[in-house]
Enzyme design. Sequence first.
Site, PDB file in Angstrom:
ATOM      1  N   ARG A  59      77.081  21.160  92.309  1.00 32.04           N
ATOM      2  CA  ARG A  59      78.097  20.153  91.993  1.00 32.04           C
ATOM      3  C   ARG A  59      79.457  20.506  92.575  1.00 32.04           C
ATOM      4  O   ARG A  59      80.274  19.634  92.818  1.00 32.04           O
ATOM      5  CB  ARG A  59      78.149  19.906  90.485  1.00 32.04           C
ATOM      6  CG  ARG A  59      76.902  19.170  89.990  1.00 32.04           C
ATOM      7  CD  ARG A  59      76.825  19.102  88.473  1.00 32.04           C
ATOM      8  NE  ARG A  59      76.792  20.407  87.856  1.00 32.04           N
ATOM      9  CZ  ARG A  59      75.690  21.154  87.676  1.00 32.04           C
ATOM     10  NH1 ARG A  59      74.525  20.704  88.069  1.00 32.04           N
ATOM     11  NH2 ARG A  59      75.756  22.347  87.108  1.00 32.04           N
ATOM     12  N   GLU A  96      75.295  32.811  82.500  1.00 40.50           N
ATOM     13  CA  GLU A  96      75.251  32.707  81.047  1.00 40.50           C
ATOM     14  C   GLU A  96      73.815  32.845  80.556  1.00 40.50           C
ATOM     15  O   GLU A  96      73.558  33.379  79.482  1.00 40.50           O
ATOM     16  CB  GLU A  96      75.838  31.337  80.667  1.00 40.50           C
ATOM     17  CG  GLU A  96      75.703  30.924  79.248  1.00 40.50           C
ATOM     18  CD  GLU A  96      76.160  29.501  79.040  1.00 40.50           C
ATOM     19  OE1 GLU A  96      76.063  29.053  77.899  1.00 40.50           O
ATOM     20  OE2 GLU A  96      76.595  28.836  79.992  1.00 40.50           O
TER      21      GLU A  96
END
Length: 172
Positions: A59, A96
């Site tokens: 993105r 993460e």
Amino acid sequence: MHALAELIRDVPDFPRSGVMFRDVSPLLASAKGFARCIEALAAPWRDSDVQVVGGVEARGFIFGAALALRLRAGFVPLRKPGKLPPPVRAVDYQLEYGEDRLELRGDVLEPAQRVLLVDDVLATGGTLCAAAELIAGAGATLLGAAVVIELDALGGRLRWAERGLLHSLLRC
């Protein structure tokens, strides 16, 4: 910025259980929203003589290419493994929810070129810091980074702290 926040959808437990995914698809689909987003991302960099915008896959390509056009700068993609022809520079990093690798064409940046990094989300900072390491390894000058969304609880800003200015539009 409230209008931009309304165009971002929260998707719980994606791509893994316990992760809250921020879906920017509705923002991208809104002509007005996307234009406002790019203008807001560009604002602090207009007088910074940005020569190249580095967009982080995937993105970050969308926001980065549009921002490069707005800033009258070139665009360089920072890609996942195996997507660029050699020679490439690579950095492994922690996400993460796992680990990954980021690559940059080894000959695409010139020494001392002024680079702005762009991504959609700053979480733990692993991806953005890996991108910064690639830029430094190429001999370019990192001006800072711009992100659409910053997830405060995950501490990415602290990890980024000594690398330059960090401009985020939305903080969650």
